[in-house]
Design a protein around this motif. Structure first.
Motif, mmCIF file in Angstrom:
data_model
loop_
_atom_site.group_PDB
_atom_site.id
_atom_site.type_symbol
_atom_site.label_atom_id
_atom_site.label_comp_id
_atom_site.label_asym_id
_atom_site.label_seq_id
_atom_site.Cartn_x
_atom_site.Cartn_y
_atom_site.Cartn_z
ATOM 1 N N CYS A 68 -11.976 -1.903 -63.775
ATOM 2 C CA CYS A 68 -11.315 -1.152 -62.712
ATOM 3 C C CYS A 68 -10.059 -1.910 -62.252
ATOM 4 C CB CYS A 68 -12.289 -0.961 -61.564
ATOM 5 S SG CYS A 68 -11.563 -0.129 -60.144
ATOM 6 N N CYS A 71 -11.041 -2.977 -58.300
ATOM 7 C CA CYS A 71 -12.129 -3.886 -57.923
ATOM 8 C C CYS A 71 -12.609 -4.747 -59.087
ATOM 9 C CB CYS A 71 -13.297 -3.089 -57.332
ATOM 10 S SG CYS A 71 -14.225 -2.174 -58.568
ATOM 11 N N CYS A 130 -13.030 2.669 -61.434
ATOM 12 C CA CYS A 130 -14.478 2.842 -61.574
ATOM 13 C C CYS A 130 -14.893 4.184 -60.981
ATOM 14 C CB CYS A 130 -15.219 1.692 -60.919
ATOM 15 S SG CYS A 130 -14.923 1.519 -59.159
ATOM 16 N N CYS A 134 -12.137 4.427 -55.420
ATOM 17 C CA CYS A 134 -12.478 2.998 -55.337
ATOM 18 C C CYS A 134 -11.628 2.337 -54.258
ATOM 19 C CB CYS A 134 -12.233 2.317 -56.685
ATOM 20 S SG CYS A 134 -12.426 0.523 -56.580
HETATM 21 ZN ZN LIG Z 1 -13.265 -0.072 -58.645
#
Ligand SMILES: [Zn+2]
Ligand SMILES: [Zn+2]
Length: 174
Positions: A68, A71, A130, A134
């Motif tokens: 991602c 994150c 993701c 997010c």
């Molecule tokens: Zn993420």
């Protein structure tokens, strides 16, 4: 893997369909190196379009191990390929050298791995997430904000508002 296209390029009206297990294990691009987690066989349809010309249609699905952008969690990114490219024999290509985007052709041979890599580059998402919403990582402590709030003060005040707040606070103390 190389596929010889001499026959398709030379035989008028010829159509050949093939299922190919590609050897592609990873994809290197400026975003990084991503390994292939899953892939379907490549379905190739080769169609003669006249003397020394043919079209290549390819269909395949791949899943890459990526992460991602916000994150850094691992993400299985699926890429669906469904493309058609026109190809020409080596002589035609020499004539149209200035627009030679057929780096996957070597003489009469089609390099399947180069072709697939090109198409993956064109179909990779600009942003890998993701999940669409997010919340990423805290800029202060690095905590994953998709979990619980870390409690850091991430409020970045507008400098003009900060001055008004100073004046307000100063008056309050009086
Ligand atoms: Zn993420
Ligand atoms: Zn924090």
């Amino acid at each position: 893997m190389l596929i010889n296209l001499t026959d398709v390029l030379a035989s008028e009206g010829k159509v050949v369909e093939k299922q190919i297990e590609t050897e592609l294990l990873q994809l290197s691009c400026r975003m990084g190196v991503f390994s292939v987690k899953e892939k379907t066989p490549l379905t190739l349809t080769l169609t003669n379009l006249g003397i020394n010309k043919a079209s290549v249609r390819g269909r395949m699905e791949l899943t890459f191990a990526m992460q991602c952008d916000r994150c850094l969690k691992p993400v299985s990114q699926k890429v669906v390929l469904d493309f058609i490219r026109e190809i020409a024999g080596p002589d035609e290509r020499a004539e149209a050298a200035e627009e030679d985007d057929q780096n996957f052709m070597d003489g009469y041979q089609l390099d399947v791995e180069s072709l697939i890599q090109n198409e993956c580059f064109l179909n990779l998402p600009v942003k890998v997430l993701c999940r669409p919403d997010c919340r990423g990582l805290c800029m202060q402590c690095g905590a994953d904000l998709n979990g619980k709030e870390c409690g850091c003060d991430t409020f970045i005040p507008d400098p003009r508002m900060a001055r008004i707040k100073d004046i307000f606070d100063a008056n309050k103390e009086v």
